[in-house]
Design a protein around this motif. Structure first.
Motif, short mmCIF file in Angstrom:
data_model
loop_
_atom_site.label_atom_id
_atom_site.label_comp_id
_atom_site.label_asym_id
_atom_site.label_seq_id
_atom_site.Cartn_x
_atom_site.Cartn_y
_atom_site.Cartn_z
N MET A 1 6.13 34.91 -32.60
CA MET A 1 6.87 33.70 -32.92
C MET A 1 6.72 33.31 -34.39
O MET A 1 7.63 32.72 -34.98
CB MET A 1 6.43 32.56 -32.00
CG MET A 1 6.82 32.80 -30.54
SD MET A 1 6.46 31.42 -29.44
CE MET A 1 7.61 30.18 -30.02
N PRO B 1 10.14 25.38 -29.49
CA PRO B 1 9.16 26.46 -29.63
C PRO B 1 8.03 26.38 -28.60
O PRO B 1 7.61 27.41 -28.06
CB PRO B 1 8.64 26.27 -31.06
CG PRO B 1 9.80 25.67 -31.78
CD PRO B 1 10.44 24.75 -30.79
N VAL C 1 12.04 37.05 -28.50
CA VAL C 1 10.59 36.96 -28.33
C VAL C 1 10.13 37.97 -27.28
O VAL C 1 9.18 38.73 -27.49
CB VAL C 1 10.18 35.52 -27.92
CG1 VAL C 1 8.71 35.47 -27.52
CG2 VAL C 1 10.45 34.55 -29.06
#
Length: 219
Positions: A37, A71, A103
């Protein structure tokens, strides 16, 4: 020379590092996930006008009544899906802009993702091409049915709220596999579904807020 992948100002690597630190402060412990991330250019997955807010801990609109999850939500769901293990084949229900997909693509050998809105799928496909993510398989379809032809999956993640756990999805989960999904209408709770040799084990994780999963397909 700085590229659009690196970002500048509010989309810079420094900004991403601050986002990762906030995730650690909120309890995310999966360091491999945090590294992904921190390196992934989230600003490429949102409208250019919202790029400066891409690393704030908030959901953002994508159009078509859809949002990109915050997030923290992405990290929480992915960490629960992994459960400290490597992922081989993952199904994502609700590609959206493709950030959650990207991701997962860095953490699993194969990612299958289904999206009902064709325009969003086209946008996500372009982002994956730019980022050279070649282990993602996309399908334009009704997510509640999953992708039975590619099953079984050792991980399934659902990025829209459902009223119940669809049998079609639990049947596509391998023994030992995990599914993470939000359940509920007004009050939603993130649930972890684990398929064991003896059956299905379900546990509630925390309160969340997602757009509802809508059946059907649109272009």
């Amino acid at each position: 020379m700085t590229s659009r992948f690196d970002g500048i100002g509010m989309t810079s690597m420094r900004t991403r590092a601050r986002m990762v630190e906030r995730l650690r402060e909120r309890g995310i412990r999966d360091e491999e996930l945090l590294a992904v991330m921190g390196s992934l250019p989230r600003h490429l997955f949102v409208d250019e006008a919202l790029a400066s807010r891409a690393y704030e801990d908030m959901s953002l609109p994508l159009g078509f009544g859809q949002t990109i999850s915050s997030p923290y939500t992405v990290a929480r769901m992915t960490e629960a899906l992994r459960g400290g293990r490597a992922l081989a084949k993952v199904l994502e229900v609700g590609t959206g802009c493709g950030y959650q997909t990207a991701v997962l693509a860095h953490l699993a050998k194969e990612v299958y993702s289904v999206e009902r809105i064709g325009a969003l799928l086209k946008r996500a496909r372009a982002a994956f091409r730019d980022l050279r993510l070649y282990n993602v398989r996309l399908k334009h379809g009704d997510g509640q049915h999953g992708i039975p032809e590619a099953a079984p999956f050792d991980g399934i993640i659902v990025t829209a709220a459902m009223t119940h756990v669809p049998r079609a999805l639990t049947e596509q989960l391998s023994v030992g596999g995990r599914m993470v999904l939000p359940l509920g209408t007004q009050e939603q709770v993130l649930h972890l579904i684990e398929r064991t040799e003896s059956g299905i084990r379900e546990s509630a994780l925390e309160s969340v807020k997602f757009v509802p999963l809508i059946p059907g397909v649109v272009s």
